[in-house]
Design a protein around this motif. Sequence first.
Motif, PDB file in Angstrom:
ATOM      1  N   ARG A  16       0.850  -1.204   0.000  1.00  0.00           N
ATOM      2  CA  ARG A  16       0.000   0.000   0.000  1.00  0.00           C
ATOM      3  C   ARG A  16       0.886   1.254   0.000  1.00  0.00           C
ATOM      4  NH1 ARG A  16      -3.089  -1.496   3.959  1.00  0.00           N
ATOM      5  NH2 ARG A  16      -4.539  -2.606   2.616  1.00  0.00           N
ATOM      6  N   GLU A  17       1.940   1.202   0.788  1.00  0.00           N
ATOM      7  CA  GLU A  17       2.861   2.362   0.850  1.00  0.00           C
ATOM      8  C   GLU A  17       3.675   2.512  -0.432  1.00  0.00           C
ATOM      9  OE1 GLU A  17       5.399   3.039   4.228  1.00  0.00           O
ATOM     10  OE2 GLU A  17       3.922   2.075   5.546  1.00  0.00           O
ATOM     11  N   VAL A  18       4.245   1.399  -0.874  1.00  0.00           N
ATOM     12  CA  VAL A  18       5.135   1.453  -2.045  1.00  0.00           C
ATOM     13  C   VAL A  18       4.370   1.910  -3.287  1.00  0.00           C
ATOM     14  CG1 VAL A  18       6.438  -0.023  -3.638  1.00  0.00           C
ATOM     15  CG2 VAL A  18       6.828  -0.207  -1.194  1.00  0.00           C
ATOM     16  N   LEU A  19       3.146   1.426  -3.428  1.00  0.00           N
ATOM     17  CA  LEU A  19       2.389   1.740  -4.649  1.00  0.00           C
ATOM     18  C   LEU A  19       1.845   3.173  -4.682  1.00  0.00           C
ATOM     19  CD1 LEU A  19       0.496  -1.638  -5.313  1.00  0.00           C
ATOM     20  CD2 LEU A  19       2.552  -0.768  -6.442  1.00  0.00           C
ATOM     21  N   ARG A  20       2.109   3.935  -3.601  1.00  0.00           N
ATOM     22  CA  ARG A  20       1.786   5.372  -3.674  1.00  0.00           C
ATOM     23  C   ARG A  20       2.858   6.095  -4.491  1.00  0.00           C
ATOM     24  NH1 ARG A  20       0.971   5.454   2.171  1.00  0.00           N
ATOM     25  NH2 ARG A  20      -1.162   4.727   2.469  1.00  0.00           N
ATOM     26  N   LEU A  55       6.276  -5.015  -8.334  1.00  0.00           N
ATOM     27  CA  LEU A  55       6.668  -3.801  -9.064  1.00  0.00           C
ATOM     28  C   LEU A  55       7.145  -4.150 -10.471  1.00  0.00           C
ATOM     29  CD1 LEU A  55       8.589  -1.921  -6.239  1.00  0.00           C
ATOM     30  CD2 LEU A  55       6.472  -1.144  -7.333  1.00  0.00           C
ATOM     31  N   ARG A  56       7.870  -5.272 -10.588  1.00  0.00           N
ATOM     32  CA  ARG A  56       8.359  -5.688 -11.907  1.00  0.00           C
ATOM     33  C   ARG A  56       7.204  -6.081 -12.827  1.00  0.00           C
ATOM     34  NH1 ARG A  56      12.944  -8.141  -8.846  1.00  0.00           N
ATOM     35  NH2 ARG A  56      14.646  -6.749  -9.401  1.00  0.00           N
ATOM     36  N   ASN A  57       6.246  -6.814 -12.258  1.00  0.00           N
ATOM     37  CA  ASN A  57       5.185  -7.406 -13.100  1.00  0.00           C
ATOM     38  C   ASN A  57       3.819  -6.786 -12.824  1.00  0.00           C
ATOM     39  OD1 ASN A  57       6.983  -9.434 -14.259  1.00  0.00           O
ATOM     40  ND2 ASN A  57       7.071 -10.212 -12.169  1.00  0.00           N
ATOM     41  N   LYS A  58       3.829  -5.506 -12.525  1.00  0.00           N
ATOM     42  CA  LYS A  58       2.601  -4.857 -12.056  1.00  0.00           C
ATOM     43  C   LYS A  58       1.466  -4.931 -13.077  1.00  0.00           C
ATOM     44  CE  LYS A  58       2.121  -0.175 -11.079  1.00  0.00           C
ATOM     45  NZ  LYS A  58       0.812   0.238 -11.552  1.00  0.00           N
ATOM     46  N   THR A  59       1.786  -4.768 -14.350  1.00  0.00           N
ATOM     47  CA  THR A  59       0.699  -4.749 -15.342  1.00  0.00           C
ATOM     48  C   THR A  59       0.013  -6.114 -15.383  1.00  0.00           C
ATOM     49  OG1 THR A  59       2.137  -3.301 -16.615  1.00  0.00           O
ATOM     50  CG2 THR A  59       0.148  -4.054 -17.711  1.00  0.00           C
ATOM     51  N   VAL A  60       0.813  -7.160 -15.462  1.00  0.00           N
ATOM     52  CA  VAL A  60       0.253  -8.510 -15.557  1.00  0.00           C
ATOM     53  C   VAL A  60      -0.485  -8.870 -14.261  1.00  0.00           C
ATOM     54  CG1 VAL A  60       0.911 -10.944 -15.624  1.00  0.00           C
ATOM     55  CG2 VAL A  60       1.892  -9.360 -17.269  1.00  0.00           C
ATOM     56  N   LEU A  79      -0.617 -12.459  -4.958  1.00  0.00           N
ATOM     57  CA  LEU A  79       0.011 -12.757  -6.266  1.00  0.00           C
ATOM     58  C   LEU A  79       1.525 -12.570  -6.185  1.00  0.00           C
ATOM     59  CD1 LEU A  79      -2.638 -11.062  -8.581  1.00  0.00           C
ATOM     60  CD2 LEU A  79      -2.086 -13.505  -8.536  1.00  0.00           C
ATOM     61  N   GLY A  80       1.950 -11.503  -5.499  1.00  0.00           N
ATOM     62  CA  GLY A  80       3.388 -11.256  -5.346  1.00  0.00           C
ATOM     63  C   GLY A  80       4.044 -12.386  -4.552  1.00  0.00           C
ATOM     64  N   LEU A  81       3.391 -12.801  -3.461  1.00  0.00           N
ATOM     65  CA  LEU A  81       3.947 -13.881  -2.625  1.00  0.00           C
ATOM     66  C   LEU A  81       3.964 -15.207  -3.381  1.00  0.00           C
ATOM     67  CD1 LEU A  81       2.266 -12.937   0.769  1.00  0.00           C
ATOM     68  CD2 LEU A  81       4.730 -13.020   0.323  1.00  0.00           C
ATOM     69  N   ALA A  82       2.890 -15.474  -4.134  1.00  0.00           N
ATOM     70  CA  ALA A  82       2.822 -16.741  -4.879  1.00  0.00           C
ATOM     71  C   ALA A  82       3.941 -16.789  -5.919  1.00  0.00           C
ATOM     72  CB  ALA A  82       1.459 -16.892  -5.540  1.00  0.00           C
ATOM     73  N   ASP A  83       4.200 -15.645  -6.583  1.00  0.00           N
ATOM     74  CA  ASP A  83       5.311 -15.608  -7.561  1.00  0.00           C
ATOM     75  C   ASP A  83       6.654 -15.794  -6.856  1.00  0.00           C
ATOM     76  OD1 ASP A  83       3.833 -15.335  -9.832  1.00  0.00           O
ATOM     77  OD2 ASP A  83       4.534 -13.312 -10.362  1.00  0.00           O
ATOM     78  N   PRO A 314      12.799  -1.364  -9.967  1.00  0.00           N
ATOM     79  CA  PRO A 314      11.656  -1.516 -10.878  1.00  0.00           C
ATOM     80  C   PRO A 314      10.579  -0.446 -10.677  1.00  0.00           C
ATOM     81  CG  PRO A 314      11.636  -3.247  -9.200  1.00  0.00           C
ATOM     82  CD  PRO A 314      12.939  -2.529  -9.057  1.00  0.00           C
ATOM     83  N   ASP A 315      10.605   0.225  -9.522  1.00  0.00           N
ATOM     84  CA  ASP A 315       9.601   1.272  -9.282  1.00  0.00           C
ATOM     85  C   ASP A 315       9.804   2.481 -10.192  1.00  0.00           C
ATOM     86  OD1 ASP A 315      11.976   1.417  -7.677  1.00  0.00           O
ATOM     87  OD2 ASP A 315      11.093   3.054  -6.510  1.00  0.00           O
ATOM     88  N   MET A 316      11.050   2.645 -10.729  1.00  0.00           N
ATOM     89  CA  MET A 316      11.315   3.834 -11.555  1.00  0.00           C
ATOM     90  C   MET A 316      10.371   3.927 -12.747  1.00  0.00           C
ATOM     91  SD  MET A 316      13.533   5.374  -9.896  1.00  0.00           S
ATOM     92  CE  MET A 316      14.116   6.730 -10.863  1.00  0.00           C
TER      93      MET A 316
END
Length: 419
Positions: A16-20, A55-60, A79-83, A314-316
């Motif tokens: 939640r914080e990072v995606l701001r 962050l790397r695969n955010k679109t998918v 999804l992030g944890l499963a990956d 990857p956030d850049m």
Amino acid sequence: MRLPPAIIPHTEELLREVLRFTGPADVTLSRYFRDNPRLGSRERGVIAEAVYGLLRNKTVLTNFAESGIGPMMRRLALLGLADAVGAESIAGLQEGEAEWLERVAQIDRTQLAPQMRSNLPPWLWDKLVARMGEAATLELADAMNRPAPLDLRVNTIKSDRDTVIAELAKAPVACEPTPYSPLGLRVFKKPALQNIPVFKEGAIEVQDEGSQLLAQIVGAKRGEMVVDFCAGAGGKTLALGALMRNTGRLYAFDVSEKRLAKLKPRLARSGLSNVHPVVIAHENDAKVKRLAGKLDRVLVDAPCSGLGTLRRNPDMKWRQSVETLGEMRAKQGSILASAARLVRPGGRLVYGTCSILEEENDEVIADFLQSHPDFILRPMSEVLAEQKIALDMGDYLKLLPHLHQTDGFFAAVLERRAA
Ligand SMILES: C[S@@+](CC[C@H](N)C(=O)[O-])C[C@H]1O[C@@H](n2cnc3c(N)ncnc32)[C@H](O)[C@@H]1O
């Protein structure tokens, strides 16, 4: 082994914080872990991997999340944890979540539409496809979506590459020489370097091979007067100081006192005494003007979008936009013009970025050359041959992760015409 159920809410909260996108992801992660000291190192590692994967695969993953149940941030966390570790390692799943993750795992990601598969924001995808075509853009995006290996630079003031390889083997850390940088080593597993003697003694520094090459092409020699105009924490400064064999005078300028302060302990380890850190207020500071026409070499490792470093940051790609690029470009032009005044006739000015975009690279150089007829471009092919670096380049250094296994870097070498 299953992870404690608390991993899910922690990942959710951190996401939640990072995606701001109000600041760099690595800073947010460090702060979060500092504020939650009871998280063990394994848990921290898994949470970080999940967040970085997201962050790397955010679109998918955002697309996959639409099919799930429960709050959106929880779906993304799962999804992030499963990956990162596989759904079977996640404890504390609610009804229907395991089945949903199982369904998602069955999707063949190679069949997704190219732009989605690239996980690039649409503006960046469009720009890159227009320049290099869809297939090459996908290759580049795939390479930038994989974590970078750990590259080290051998500090020749303290040791040499063969000795360091032998010393690292005792730790034991397996590594191999980098293909292009004569001082580089590539380590495939990431060891805790702080405890390794060659690191403590200052014989190695962490530095991407691309960044090492950028320092190398400055061509700084013994006894010269050199300025590293945007020195930051000094990655390239340390490489330049060693190439100058700890002689001459190397000024490390930066507007950020905090970043330059990080250079101090590195300098102490390096054994260099030819470096002079100087905080400047801006690129036209009087401290800069005093050195006009006196320098043999000036490196401008310009502030940039950082889009060449997506393997690490990857956030850049989500924090930059067409607007921020425009602002960056104006700043880059202004810093380059000011740095140029320092160069003596016959001296060299090297401009570099860790960007893959022409707006911050070729176009900045084209503008500069047009407004500075007293400078000429030295073709990179020639500069690389001088440095005995076996890389096939044209006028510029253009390093790309899918072609060179480095971060994305650009560099141009400009020479002031002799008076
Ligand atoms: C790409 S980073 C430098 C990285 C560094 N050279 C290294 O190798 O670790 C760009 C740096 O430019 C600095 N900077 C930004 N504006 C500047 C200015 N007007 N003059 C000098 N430095 C500036 C930033 O503080 C930042 O440290």
